[in-house]
Motif scaffolding. Structure first.
Motif, PDB file in Angstrom:
ATOM      1  N   GLU A  90       1.945   6.724  -6.827  1.00 30.61           N
ATOM      2  CA  GLU A  90       0.925   7.725  -7.168  1.00 30.61           C
ATOM      3  C   GLU A  90       1.479   9.136  -6.977  1.00 30.61           C
ATOM      4  N   CYS A  91       2.217   9.331  -5.904  1.00 32.63           N
ATOM      5  CA  CYS A  91       2.842  10.627  -5.638  1.00 32.63           C
ATOM      6  C   CYS A  91       3.757  11.015  -6.802  1.00 32.63           C
ATOM      7  N   SER A 137       1.157   4.195  -2.902  1.00 30.36           N
ATOM      8  CA  SER A 137       1.001   5.624  -2.594  1.00 30.36           C
ATOM      9  C   SER A 137       2.195   6.429  -3.104  1.00 30.36           C
ATOM     10  N   GLN A 182       0.827  -1.211   0.000  1.00 29.44           N
ATOM     11  CA  GLN A 182       0.000   0.000   0.000  1.00 29.44           C
ATOM     12  C   GLN A 182       0.862   1.262   0.000  1.00 29.44           C
TER      13      GLN A 182
END
Length: 136
Positions: free
Chosen positions: A60-61, A57, A53
């Motif tokens: 995605e950042c 993230s 997870q």
């Protein structure tokens, strides 16, 4: 140039062969894949799930970094013309520095979030991995 958002990974790949690659986004260290972390840190199942997870993230950042204002061809044109346009140079260096800062923020957030879920021994291994990434 099209007016769409260029995503960070695309621009990093495109810059890898650019003459100033030492100063570009291609020089940004990448974050290790979850499998690498998982094996080196000897994570349990719960930690592995958390890591997946956190990695998503972080990815995605990085993907949300807008690199559309960075135009490496401007530097190439200066080389071709044999003349530095100071205003364009300063503008592009500001854009490039901002992209480096955003990428570093994504990366350090990832490492600190991973660090929070580790045992003392695992954290020491993480610190060693981070130091190797910085020097290599």
């Amino acid at each position: 140039m099209e007016k769409h958002l260029m995503k960070f990974p695309t621009i990093a790949l495109g810059l890898s062969t650019f003459i100033f690659s030492g100063m570009t986004l291609a020089a940004e260290p990448s974050t290790p894949q979850p499998e690498t972390f998982g094996s080196v840190l000897q994570l349990d199942k719960s930690q592995k799930n958390q890591l997946i997870q956190l990695h998503a993230s972080a990815q995605e950042c990085m993907n949300n970094i807008d690199a559309s204002k960075f135009q490496p061809q401007i530097f190439l044109n200066m080389v071709k013309e044999g003349k530095v346009d100071e205003a364009l140079f300063e503008q592009q260096m500001t854009v490039q520095n901002n992209l480096h800062e955003q990428a570093a923020r994504c990366r350090i957030t990832y490492y600190t979030n991973v660090s929070k879920m580790l045992t003392k021994e695992q954290k020491q291994k993480l610190v060693e991995m981070y130091q190797q990434q910085q020097s290599g």
